[in-house]
Design a protein around this motif. Structure first.
Motif, PDB file in Angstrom:
ATOM      1  N   ALA A  15      -7.613  -5.268   0.293  1.00  0.00           N
ATOM      2  CA  ALA A  15      -9.045  -5.317   0.578  1.00  0.00           C
ATOM      3  C   ALA A  15      -9.848  -4.993  -0.672  1.00  0.00           C
ATOM      4  N   GLY A  16     -10.915  -5.735  -0.875  1.00  0.00           N
ATOM      5  CA  GLY A  16     -11.854  -5.445  -1.947  1.00  0.00           C
ATOM      6  C   GLY A  16     -13.239  -5.243  -1.360  1.00  0.00           C
ATOM      7  N   GLY A  17     -13.819  -4.039  -1.514  1.00  0.00           N
ATOM      8  CA  GLY A  17     -15.167  -3.778  -1.035  1.00  0.00           C
ATOM      9  C   GLY A  17     -15.346  -4.032   0.447  1.00  0.00           C
ATOM     10  N   ILE A  18     -16.303  -4.913   0.781  1.00  0.00           N
ATOM     11  CA  ILE A  18     -16.612  -5.220   2.172  1.00  0.00           C
ATOM     12  C   ILE A  18     -15.463  -5.967   2.850  1.00  0.00           C
ATOM     13  N   GLY A  19     -14.466  -6.385   2.085  1.00  0.00           N
ATOM     14  CA  GLY A  19     -13.290  -7.058   2.644  1.00  0.00           C
ATOM     15  C   GLY A  19     -12.428  -6.165   3.517  1.00  0.00           C
ATOM     16  N   ILE A  20     -12.809  -4.896   3.662  1.00  0.00           N
ATOM     17  CA  ILE A  20     -12.066  -4.004   4.554  1.00  0.00           C
ATOM     18  C   ILE A  20     -12.334  -4.341   6.024  1.00  0.00           C
ATOM     19  N   THR A  21     -13.406  -5.091   6.319  1.00  0.00           N
ATOM     20  CA  THR A  21     -13.822  -5.283   7.713  1.00  0.00           C
ATOM     21  C   THR A  21     -12.751  -5.908   8.611  1.00  0.00           C
ATOM     22  N   PRO A  22     -12.050  -6.990   8.211  1.00  0.00           N
ATOM     23  CA  PRO A  22     -11.031  -7.519   9.121  1.00  0.00           C
ATOM     24  C   PRO A  22      -9.877  -6.557   9.346  1.00  0.00           C
ATOM     25  N   TYR A  23      -9.589  -5.718   8.351  1.00  0.00           N
ATOM     26  CA  TYR A  23      -8.471  -4.785   8.481  1.00  0.00           C
ATOM     27  C   TYR A  23      -8.790  -3.647   9.447  1.00  0.00           C
ATOM     28  N   ARG A  24     -10.059  -3.251   9.515  1.00  0.00           N
ATOM     29  CA  ARG A  24     -10.409  -2.257  10.528  1.00  0.00           C
ATOM     30  C   ARG A  24     -10.073  -2.796  11.913  1.00  0.00           C
ATOM     31  N   SER A  25     -10.454  -4.035  12.162  1.00  0.00           N
ATOM     32  CA  SER A  25     -10.166  -4.662  13.452  1.00  0.00           C
ATOM     33  C   SER A  25      -8.666  -4.732  13.706  1.00  0.00           C
ATOM     34  N   ILE A  26      -7.925  -5.202  12.709  1.00  0.00           N
ATOM     35  CA  ILE A  26      -6.475  -5.360  12.850  1.00  0.00           C
ATOM     36  C   ILE A  26      -5.794  -4.018  13.122  1.00  0.00           C
ATOM     37  N   LEU A  27      -6.143  -3.006  12.343  1.00  0.00           N
ATOM     38  CA  LEU A  27      -5.472  -1.713  12.452  1.00  0.00           C
ATOM     39  C   LEU A  27      -5.844  -0.988  13.739  1.00  0.00           C
ATOM     40  N   LYS A  28      -7.124  -1.081  14.144  1.00  0.00           N
ATOM     41  CA  LYS A  28      -7.531  -0.465  15.407  1.00  0.00           C
ATOM     42  C   LYS A  28      -6.820  -1.119  16.587  1.00  0.00           C
ATOM     43  N   GLN A  29      -6.606  -2.442  16.509  1.00  0.00           N
ATOM     44  CA  GLN A  29      -5.920  -3.132  17.599  1.00  0.00           C
ATOM     45  C   GLN A  29      -4.452  -2.735  17.651  1.00  0.00           C
ATOM     46  N   LEU A  30      -3.813  -2.637  16.495  1.00  0.00           N
ATOM     47  CA  LEU A  30      -2.412  -2.212  16.461  1.00  0.00           C
ATOM     48  C   LEU A  30      -2.262  -0.808  17.035  1.00  0.00           C
ATOM     49  N   LYS A  31      -3.201   0.068  16.701  1.00  0.00           N
ATOM     50  CA  LYS A  31      -3.158   1.425  17.231  1.00  0.00           C
ATOM     51  C   LYS A  31      -3.311   1.414  18.750  1.00  0.00           C
ATOM     52  N   ALA A  32      -4.261   0.603  19.255  1.00  0.00           N
ATOM     53  CA  ALA A  32      -4.502   0.536  20.696  1.00  0.00           C
ATOM     54  C   ALA A  32      -3.280   0.015  21.444  1.00  0.00           C
ATOM     55  N   GLU A  33      -2.556  -0.915  20.826  1.00  0.00           N
ATOM     56  CA  GLU A  33      -1.386  -1.520  21.468  1.00  0.00           C
ATOM     57  C   GLU A  33      -0.106  -0.739  21.199  1.00  0.00           C
ATOM     58  N   GLY A  34      -0.161   0.245  20.287  1.00  0.00           N
ATOM     59  CA  GLY A  34       1.049   0.993  19.936  1.00  0.00           C
ATOM     60  C   GLY A  34       2.059   0.154  19.171  1.00  0.00           C
ATOM     61  N   ARG A  35       1.567  -0.905  18.491  1.00  0.00           N
ATOM     62  CA  ARG A  35       2.475  -1.786  17.747  1.00  0.00           C
ATOM     63  C   ARG A  35       2.267  -1.575  16.244  1.00  0.00           C
ATOM     64  N   TYR A  36       3.066  -0.697  15.634  1.00  0.00           N
ATOM     65  CA  TYR A  36       2.962  -0.512  14.208  1.00  0.00           C
ATOM     66  C   TYR A  36       4.240   0.108  13.658  1.00  0.00           C
ATOM     67  N   ASN A  37       4.400  -0.040  12.375  1.00  0.00           N
ATOM     68  CA  ASN A  37       5.556   0.536  11.690  1.00  0.00           C
ATOM     69  C   ASN A  37       5.077   0.981  10.320  1.00  0.00           C
ATOM     70  N   GLU A  38       5.035   2.269  10.089  1.00  0.00           N
ATOM     71  CA  GLU A  38       4.442   2.801   8.862  1.00  0.00           C
ATOM     72  C   GLU A  38       5.089   2.220   7.606  1.00  0.00           C
ATOM     73  N   LYS A  39       6.390   1.995   7.635  1.00  0.00           N
ATOM     74  CA  LYS A  39       7.075   1.541   6.433  1.00  0.00           C
ATOM     75  C   LYS A  39       6.820   0.068   6.137  1.00  0.00           C
ATOM     76  N   GLN A  40       6.316  -0.685   7.115  1.00  0.00           N
ATOM     77  CA  GLN A  40       6.158  -2.121   6.926  1.00  0.00           C
ATOM     78  C   GLN A  40       4.716  -2.565   6.716  1.00  0.00           C
ATOM     79  N   LEU A  41       3.735  -1.716   7.040  1.00  0.00           N
ATOM     80  CA  LEU A  41       2.334  -2.104   6.946  1.00  0.00           C
ATOM     81  C   LEU A  41       1.655  -1.277   5.864  1.00  0.00           C
ATOM     82  N   ASN A  42       1.136  -1.957   4.839  1.00  0.00           N
ATOM     83  CA  ASN A  42       0.587  -1.271   3.678  1.00  0.00           C
ATOM     84  C   ASN A  42      -0.815  -1.781   3.381  1.00  0.00           C
ATOM     85  N   LEU A  43      -1.790  -0.874   3.340  1.00  0.00           N
ATOM     86  CA  LEU A  43      -3.172  -1.226   3.042  1.00  0.00           C
ATOM     87  C   LEU A  43      -3.525  -0.775   1.630  1.00  0.00           C
TER      88      LEU A  43
END
Length: 235
Positions: free
Chosen positions: A121-149
């Motif tokens: 992400a660069g600057g305002i480019g963080i916006t889609p990642y907020r959506s993506i990460l919040k959705q993964l958290k809500a669904e309980g679908r994530y893996n710390e070692k595989q997802l890097n911001l």
């Protein structure tokens, strides 16, 4: 098939009722709208928003939804400078209960497979990642070692930093804040060494940055199909 779904979605406009505006940091504002019951999207997609309460030139603009589908709002987040465009000035003039129209959401900027991914992400480019990460958290679908911001911002404060920190603490992802292209490329190169074309590469931010990083990835033999881009014009 998704192309035809997007085309159908683009032609269907819905009215959104404005709730409130939040200032995320100096010059960066989030606009929150009621979420109609029939509206859904894939985290990371964008909608086409149309100003209806006054006449403005170029009354329709694309904005990534910074809210997750699991949240009960439609939210967009944008940078508004001292001399805003007519469109952004109209956004600032929205009052509680006023309406705006949205078609979509559409787009291919979303996680597609359960594979290691680097989210750049660069600057305002963080916006889609907020959506993506919040959705993964809500669904309980994530893996710390595989997802890097990787979040680079050298001209404006890091936005959503508190929320991102909470998700990092709860093992939604690894997050690195960087303030230079050199540091950014160091982390990207580490990911390439580990995963090469077994990983996915997402890049969102100013178009010049997105294009530059994409060219660099291709020069390091990363397949075009593994690179997903979202370039923001005018920042």
């Amino acid at each position: 098939m998704s192309f035809f779904k997007d085309m159908i979605s683009v032609f269907k406009k819905r009215e959104l009722t404005f709730l409130e505006r939040r200032e995320e940091s100096e010059g960066v504002h989030s606009f929150l709208f009621e979420k109609p019951q029939d509206v859904t999207w894939r985290a990371g997609q964008h909608g086409l928003f149309t100003i209806t309460h006054k006449k403005v030139r170029n009354s329709t603009k694309p904005f990534t939804l910074s809210s997750a589908p699991a949240e009960n709002i439609v939210q967009i987040t944008t940078l508004i400078k001292d001399e805003p465009s007519e469109f952004k000035q109209a956004l600032l003039e929205l009052k509680h209960g006023m309406n705006i129209k949205m078609s979509g959401p559409v787009g291919s900027f979303h996680l597609k497979e359960n594979r290691p991914a680097i989210l750049i992400a660069g600057g305002i480019g963080i916006t889609p990642y907020r959506s993506i990460l919040k959705q993964l958290k809500a669904e309980g679908r994530y893996n710390e070692k595989q997802l890097n911001l990787l979040y680079m911002s050298n001209k404006m404060p890091y936005i959503f930093k508190e929320e991102l920190g909470e998700m990092a603490e709860n093992h939604v992802m690894n997050v690195k804040y960087v303030d230079s292209r050199d540091h950014l490329h160091e982390y990207i190169d580490k990911f390439i060494t580990l995963y090469q074309n077994n990983g996915d590469y997402f890049v969102a931010g100013p178009k010049s940055m997105v294009d530059s990083i994409s060219v660099d990835l291709r020069s390091k033999n990363i397949s075009k199909r593994n690179i997903t881009k979202d370039g923001f014009f005018g920042y």
